[in-house]
Design a protein around this motif. Sequence first.
Motif, mmCIF file in Angstrom:
data_model
loop_
_atom_site.group_PDB
_atom_site.id
_atom_site.type_symbol
_atom_site.label_atom_id
_atom_site.label_comp_id
_atom_site.label_asym_id
_atom_site.label_seq_id
_atom_site.Cartn_x
_atom_site.Cartn_y
_atom_site.Cartn_z
ATOM 1 N N ARG A 27 36.633 -28.818 -2.550
ATOM 2 C CA ARG A 27 35.717 -29.627 -3.074
ATOM 3 C C ARG A 27 34.543 -30.208 -2.497
ATOM 4 N N LEU A 31 30.700 -29.478 -3.652
ATOM 5 C CA LEU A 31 29.928 -30.661 -3.854
ATOM 6 C C LEU A 31 28.728 -30.272 -3.292
ATOM 7 N N CYS A 34 26.193 -27.729 -4.694
ATOM 8 C CA CYS A 34 25.497 -28.319 -5.708
ATOM 9 C C CYS A 34 24.091 -28.841 -5.115
ATOM 10 N N VAL A 41 16.302 -24.165 -6.470
ATOM 11 C CA VAL A 41 15.403 -24.274 -7.510
ATOM 12 C C VAL A 41 14.176 -24.834 -7.069
ATOM 13 N N LEU A 88 41.234 -17.525 -7.878
ATOM 14 C CA LEU A 88 41.348 -16.489 -8.936
ATOM 15 C C LEU A 88 42.640 -15.639 -8.806
ATOM 16 N N TRP B 30 37.948 -24.808 -18.157
ATOM 17 C CA TRP B 30 38.552 -24.375 -17.311
ATOM 18 C C TRP B 30 38.227 -22.826 -17.251
ATOM 19 N N ARG B 34 36.111 -20.124 -14.388
ATOM 20 C CA ARG B 34 36.574 -18.919 -13.786
ATOM 21 C C ARG B 34 35.637 -17.781 -14.100
ATOM 22 N N PHE B 83 24.357 -23.364 -11.708
ATOM 23 C CA PHE B 83 24.177 -24.571 -12.221
ATOM 24 C C PHE B 83 25.516 -24.804 -13.134
ATOM 25 N N HIS B 85 28.644 -23.253 -12.989
ATOM 26 C CA HIS B 85 29.678 -23.392 -12.328
ATOM 27 C C HIS B 85 29.889 -24.744 -11.782
ATOM 28 N N GLY B 86 28.604 -25.263 -11.265
ATOM 29 C CA GLY B 86 28.338 -26.485 -10.452
ATOM 30 C C GLY B 86 28.551 -27.666 -11.252
ATOM 31 N N LEU B 90 31.459 -30.330 -10.859
ATOM 32 C CA LEU B 90 31.173 -31.950 -10.646
ATOM 33 C C LEU B 90 31.833 -32.842 -11.675
ATOM 34 N N VAL B 92 34.639 -32.266 -13.109
ATOM 35 C CA VAL B 92 36.041 -32.528 -12.892
ATOM 36 C C VAL B 92 36.082 -33.582 -11.678
ATOM 37 N N ILE B 93 35.118 -33.727 -10.707
ATOM 38 C CA ILE B 93 35.154 -34.587 -9.773
ATOM 39 C C ILE B 93 34.917 -36.190 -10.046
ATOM 40 N N ASP B 96 37.934 -37.091 -11.839
ATOM 41 C CA ASP B 96 38.991 -37.619 -10.824
ATOM 42 C C ASP B 96 38.720 -38.956 -10.262
ATOM 43 N N HIS B 99 36.772 -44.239 -12.206
ATOM 44 C CA HIS B 99 37.518 -44.641 -13.388
ATOM 45 C C HIS B 99 36.926 -45.814 -13.961
ATOM 46 N N GLY B 118 18.196 -28.291 -14.224
ATOM 47 C CA GLY B 118 18.114 -27.333 -12.896
ATOM 48 C C GLY B 118 17.991 -26.002 -13.359
#
Lengths: 140, 137
Positions: A27, A31, A34, A41, A88, B30, B34, B83, B85-86, B90, B92-93, B96, B99, B118
Amino acid sequence: MPNSRPMSPHLGIYRWRVNMLQSTLHRLTGLFLCLGALLVVWGLIAAATSDAAWSTFAAFCGSWIGLVLLFLWTWSLLFHLCNGIQHLVRDAGRNYGPATRDRTHDPVYWSTGWAITAISVVLTVLVWVLLLVHVGGGAA
Amino acid sequence: MSAYPGQEGLRDPLKVAHGLGASRSGVRPWWLQRVTAVALVPLSIWFLFLMGGVLHADYPTVLETIAQPVHAIFLIVFVVCLFWHGALGLQVILEDYVHTRWLETALQIALRFGALLGALAGVMAVLAVWLTGASYY
Protein backbone atom coordinates in the motif's frame (compact mmCIF):
# COMPACT_ATOMS: atom_id res chain seq x y z
CA MET A 1 -22.32 10.61 10.84
CA PRO A 2 -20.23 8.66 13.37
CA ASN A 3 -19.46 5.11 12.38
CA SER A 4 -21.20 2.94 14.99
CA ARG A 5 -20.75 -0.38 13.26
CA PRO A 6 -18.96 -3.05 15.30
CA MET A 7 -15.23 -3.41 14.73
CA SER A 8 -13.50 -6.68 14.06
CA PRO A 9 -10.86 -7.65 16.67
CA HIS A 10 -8.14 -5.09 16.26
CA LEU A 11 -4.58 -5.49 15.01
CA GLY A 12 -3.08 -6.16 18.42
CA ILE A 13 -4.53 -9.64 18.81
CA TYR A 14 -2.93 -11.06 15.67
CA ARG A 15 0.44 -12.75 15.73
CA TRP A 16 2.85 -10.76 13.58
CA ARG A 17 3.61 -12.39 10.25
CA VAL A 18 5.50 -11.35 7.16
CA ASN A 19 2.38 -10.93 5.05
CA MET A 20 1.47 -7.98 7.27
CA LEU A 21 4.74 -6.33 6.20
CA GLN A 22 3.99 -7.17 2.56
CA SER A 23 0.46 -5.79 2.74
CA THR A 24 1.53 -2.56 4.43
CA LEU A 25 4.50 -2.02 2.13
CA HIS A 26 2.39 -2.79 -0.95
CA ARG A 27 0.00 0.00 0.00
CA LEU A 28 2.67 2.48 1.01
CA THR A 29 4.78 1.85 -2.08
CA GLY A 30 1.64 2.05 -4.24
CA LEU A 31 0.76 5.39 -2.70
CA PHE A 32 4.31 6.65 -3.18
CA LEU A 33 4.40 5.40 -6.78
CA CYS A 34 1.29 7.48 -7.51
CA LEU A 35 3.44 10.52 -6.71
CA GLY A 36 6.05 9.03 -9.03
CA ALA A 37 3.45 8.96 -11.80
CA LEU A 38 3.24 12.74 -11.44
CA LEU A 39 7.02 12.96 -11.91
CA VAL A 40 6.70 10.87 -15.09
CA VAL A 41 4.11 13.27 -16.47
CA TRP A 42 6.24 16.25 -15.43
CA GLY A 43 9.15 14.78 -17.37
CA LEU A 44 7.07 14.09 -20.46
CA ILE A 45 5.50 17.55 -20.44
CA ALA A 46 8.92 19.12 -19.89
CA ALA A 47 10.27 17.20 -22.89
CA ALA A 48 7.33 18.36 -24.99
CA THR A 49 7.75 21.99 -23.86
CA SER A 50 11.33 23.18 -24.27
CA ASP A 51 15.01 22.62 -23.63
CA ALA A 52 14.77 24.90 -20.57
CA ALA A 53 11.79 22.99 -19.14
CA TRP A 54 13.64 19.68 -19.58
CA SER A 55 16.75 21.17 -17.95
CA THR A 56 14.66 22.18 -14.91
CA PHE A 57 13.27 18.65 -14.71
CA ALA A 58 16.70 17.05 -15.15
CA ALA A 59 18.17 19.41 -12.54
CA PHE A 60 15.50 18.36 -10.04
CA CYS A 61 16.21 14.68 -10.75
CA GLY A 62 19.95 15.28 -10.33
CA SER A 63 19.61 17.20 -7.06
CA TRP A 64 20.09 15.46 -3.71
CA ILE A 65 16.40 15.37 -2.94
CA GLY A 66 15.71 14.21 -6.49
CA LEU A 67 18.26 11.39 -6.30
CA VAL A 68 16.94 10.21 -2.93
CA LEU A 69 13.38 10.26 -4.28
CA LEU A 70 14.43 8.42 -7.45
CA PHE A 71 16.20 5.78 -5.34
CA LEU A 72 13.09 5.33 -3.16
CA TRP A 73 10.90 5.23 -6.27
CA THR A 74 13.12 2.54 -7.77
CA TRP A 75 12.80 0.38 -4.67
CA SER A 76 9.07 1.11 -4.40
CA LEU A 77 8.55 0.10 -8.01
CA LEU A 78 10.59 -3.10 -7.65
CA PHE A 79 8.93 -4.10 -4.36
CA HIS A 80 5.46 -3.36 -5.72
CA LEU A 81 6.41 -5.28 -8.88
CA CYS A 82 7.74 -8.39 -7.05
CA ASN A 83 4.97 -8.40 -4.47
CA GLY A 84 2.41 -7.71 -7.21
CA ILE A 85 3.58 -10.79 -9.10
CA GLN A 86 3.07 -12.85 -5.94
CA HIS A 87 -0.35 -11.20 -5.65
CA LEU A 88 -1.23 -12.30 -9.20
CA VAL A 89 0.05 -15.83 -8.55
CA ARG A 90 -2.04 -16.11 -5.39
CA ASP A 91 -5.05 -14.53 -7.12
CA ALA A 92 -4.75 -17.37 -9.60
CA GLY A 93 -5.00 -19.77 -6.66
CA ARG A 94 -1.39 -20.95 -6.52
CA ASN A 95 0.41 -21.20 -3.17
CA TYR A 96 -2.75 -19.98 -1.45
CA GLY A 97 -5.56 -21.42 0.62
CA PRO A 98 -6.23 -22.90 4.07
CA ALA A 99 -4.17 -26.05 3.50
CA THR A 100 -0.99 -24.13 2.69
CA ARG A 101 -1.19 -21.46 5.37
CA ASP A 102 0.32 -23.50 8.17
CA ARG A 103 3.85 -22.26 8.70
CA THR A 104 5.22 -25.61 9.86
CA HIS A 105 3.72 -27.52 6.94
CA ASP A 106 4.29 -24.96 4.22
CA PRO A 107 7.41 -22.86 4.82
CA VAL A 108 7.31 -21.74 1.16
CA TYR A 109 4.16 -19.73 1.70
CA TRP A 110 5.73 -17.87 4.60
CA SER A 111 9.20 -17.38 3.18
CA THR A 112 8.23 -15.77 -0.15
CA GLY A 113 7.48 -12.50 1.66
CA TRP A 114 11.02 -12.22 2.98
CA ALA A 115 12.41 -13.34 -0.38
CA ILE A 116 10.40 -10.64 -2.18
CA THR A 117 11.58 -7.95 0.23
CA ALA A 118 15.22 -9.05 -0.10
CA ILE A 119 15.04 -9.41 -3.91
CA SER A 120 13.52 -5.93 -4.28
CA VAL A 121 16.40 -4.41 -2.28
CA VAL A 122 19.05 -6.36 -4.22
CA LEU A 123 17.49 -5.38 -7.56
CA THR A 124 17.34 -1.73 -6.50
CA VAL A 125 21.04 -1.72 -5.67
CA LEU A 126 21.76 -3.53 -8.94
CA VAL A 127 19.79 -0.98 -10.99
CA TRP A 128 21.66 1.91 -9.36
CA VAL A 129 25.06 0.27 -9.77
CA LEU A 130 24.27 -0.28 -13.45
CA LEU A 131 23.03 3.30 -13.73
CA LEU A 132 26.16 4.75 -12.10
CA VAL A 133 28.45 2.56 -14.25
CA HIS A 134 26.48 3.62 -17.33
CA VAL A 135 26.68 7.29 -16.43
CA GLY A 136 30.32 7.01 -15.44
CA GLY A 137 31.12 5.24 -18.72
CA GLY A 138 29.16 7.83 -20.66
CA ALA A 139 30.93 10.74 -19.02
CA ALA A 140 34.42 9.28 -19.47
CA MET B 1 -45.93 -5.90 4.70
CA SER B 2 -42.31 -6.79 4.40
CA ALA B 3 -40.78 -10.22 4.15
CA TYR B 4 -37.22 -9.06 4.83
CA PRO B 5 -35.77 -6.38 7.11
CA GLY B 6 -35.24 -3.26 5.06
CA GLN B 7 -37.71 -4.28 2.39
CA GLU B 8 -40.22 -1.68 1.29
CA GLY B 9 -43.51 -2.73 -0.21
CA LEU B 10 -43.49 -5.73 -2.48
CA ARG B 11 -40.15 -5.05 -4.19
CA ASP B 12 -37.73 -7.89 -3.68
CA PRO B 13 -34.43 -6.69 -2.16
CA LEU B 14 -32.60 -8.85 -4.67
CA LYS B 15 -33.97 -6.66 -7.47
CA VAL B 16 -32.54 -3.59 -5.74
CA ALA B 17 -29.20 -5.32 -5.24
CA HIS B 18 -28.84 -6.33 -8.87
CA GLY B 19 -26.78 -3.81 -10.77
CA LEU B 20 -25.88 -1.83 -7.66
CA GLY B 21 -23.43 -4.06 -5.87
CA ALA B 22 -21.13 -6.95 -6.48
CA SER B 23 -23.56 -8.66 -8.82
CA ARG B 24 -21.63 -9.49 -11.98
CA SER B 25 -20.30 -5.96 -12.66
CA GLY B 26 -18.91 -5.59 -9.12
CA VAL B 27 -15.69 -7.40 -9.96
CA ARG B 28 -14.83 -5.02 -12.80
CA PRO B 29 -12.49 -2.66 -10.86
CA TRP B 30 -10.81 -5.65 -9.20
CA TRP B 31 -10.34 -7.34 -12.58
CA LEU B 32 -9.10 -4.15 -14.29
CA GLN B 33 -6.56 -3.68 -11.51
CA ARG B 34 -5.17 -7.16 -12.31
CA VAL B 35 -5.22 -6.58 -16.07
CA THR B 36 -3.33 -3.28 -15.76
CA ALA B 37 -0.95 -4.97 -13.30
CA VAL B 38 -0.13 -7.67 -15.85
CA ALA B 39 0.54 -4.97 -18.47
CA LEU B 40 2.68 -2.98 -16.05
CA VAL B 41 5.00 -5.90 -15.24
CA PRO B 42 6.94 -5.74 -18.54
CA LEU B 43 6.19 -2.05 -19.12
CA SER B 44 7.69 -0.87 -15.83
CA ILE B 45 10.84 -2.97 -16.34
CA TRP B 46 11.17 -1.45 -19.82
CA PHE B 47 10.50 2.01 -18.35
CA LEU B 48 13.30 1.60 -15.78
CA PHE B 49 15.77 0.97 -18.61
CA LEU B 50 14.38 3.87 -20.65
CA MET B 51 14.72 6.26 -17.69
CA GLY B 52 18.24 5.01 -17.00
CA GLY B 53 19.22 5.90 -20.55
CA VAL B 54 17.43 9.23 -20.74
CA LEU B 55 17.98 11.00 -17.41
CA HIS B 56 21.53 12.07 -18.21
CA ALA B 57 21.01 12.63 -21.93
CA ASP B 58 20.91 16.04 -23.59
CA TYR B 59 17.62 17.47 -24.82
CA PRO B 60 17.82 16.42 -28.51
CA THR B 61 18.65 12.85 -27.47
CA VAL B 62 15.66 12.83 -25.10
CA LEU B 63 13.36 13.96 -27.91
CA GLU B 64 14.81 11.43 -30.33
CA THR B 65 14.35 8.65 -27.78
CA ILE B 66 10.73 9.53 -27.02
CA ALA B 67 9.96 10.03 -30.72
CA GLN B 68 10.99 6.50 -31.66
CA PRO B 69 7.63 4.90 -32.55
CA VAL B 70 8.14 1.83 -30.36
CA HIS B 71 9.11 4.00 -27.38
CA ALA B 72 6.28 6.47 -28.01
CA ILE B 73 3.63 3.73 -28.23
CA PHE B 74 4.93 1.89 -25.16
CA LEU B 75 5.11 5.19 -23.26
CA ILE B 76 1.46 5.90 -24.09
CA VAL B 77 0.34 2.44 -22.99
CA PHE B 78 2.54 2.73 -19.88
CA VAL B 79 1.10 6.12 -18.86
CA VAL B 80 -2.49 4.96 -19.37
CA CYS B 81 -1.96 1.72 -17.40
CA LEU B 82 0.00 3.56 -14.72
CA PHE B 83 -2.74 6.11 -14.00
CA TRP B 84 -5.52 3.56 -14.34
CA HIS B 85 -3.83 1.12 -11.96
CA GLY B 86 -2.91 3.94 -9.56
CA ALA B 87 -6.44 5.34 -9.56
CA LEU B 88 -7.90 1.89 -8.79
CA GLY B 89 -5.44 1.50 -5.91
CA LEU B 90 -6.13 4.97 -4.51
CA GLN B 91 -9.87 4.30 -4.85
CA VAL B 92 -9.57 1.31 -2.50
CA ILE B 93 -7.42 3.33 -0.07
CA LEU B 94 -10.08 6.07 0.02
CA GLU B 95 -12.82 3.47 0.52
CA ASP B 96 -10.88 1.97 3.42
CA TYR B 97 -9.78 5.06 5.32
CA VAL B 98 -12.13 7.96 4.57
CA HIS B 99 -15.30 7.32 6.54
CA THR B 100 -16.99 10.71 6.10
CA ARG B 101 -19.40 10.15 3.24
CA TRP B 102 -19.31 13.59 1.58
CA LEU B 103 -15.54 13.81 1.87
CA GLU B 104 -15.06 10.34 0.40
CA THR B 105 -17.37 11.14 -2.51
CA ALA B 106 -15.56 14.42 -3.17
CA LEU B 107 -12.16 12.70 -3.06
CA GLN B 108 -13.33 9.85 -5.30
CA ILE B 109 -14.51 12.35 -7.90
CA ALA B 110 -11.32 14.41 -7.58
CA LEU B 111 -9.31 11.18 -7.96
CA ARG B 112 -11.07 10.30 -11.22
CA PHE B 113 -10.59 13.80 -12.65
CA GLY B 114 -6.96 13.83 -11.51
CA ALA B 115 -6.16 10.40 -12.96
CA LEU B 116 -7.83 11.26 -16.26
CA LEU B 117 -5.98 14.58 -16.40
CA GLY B 118 -2.63 12.96 -15.59
CA ALA B 119 -3.03 10.20 -18.16
CA LEU B 120 -4.26 12.64 -20.80
CA ALA B 121 -1.39 15.06 -20.13
CA GLY B 122 1.17 12.27 -20.41
CA VAL B 123 -0.31 10.89 -23.62
CA MET B 124 -0.58 14.34 -25.20
CA ALA B 125 3.03 15.13 -24.27
CA VAL B 126 4.29 11.92 -25.87
CA LEU B 127 2.22 12.60 -29.00
CA ALA B 128 3.52 16.16 -29.15
CA VAL B 129 7.14 14.98 -29.06
CA TRP B 130 6.51 12.06 -31.37
CA LEU B 131 4.59 13.97 -34.03
CA THR B 132 6.25 17.39 -33.92
CA GLY B 133 9.03 17.88 -31.35
CA ALA B 134 11.67 15.58 -32.77
CA SER B 135 11.46 17.13 -36.21
CA TYR B 136 12.89 20.41 -34.87
CA TYR B 137 16.25 18.71 -34.40
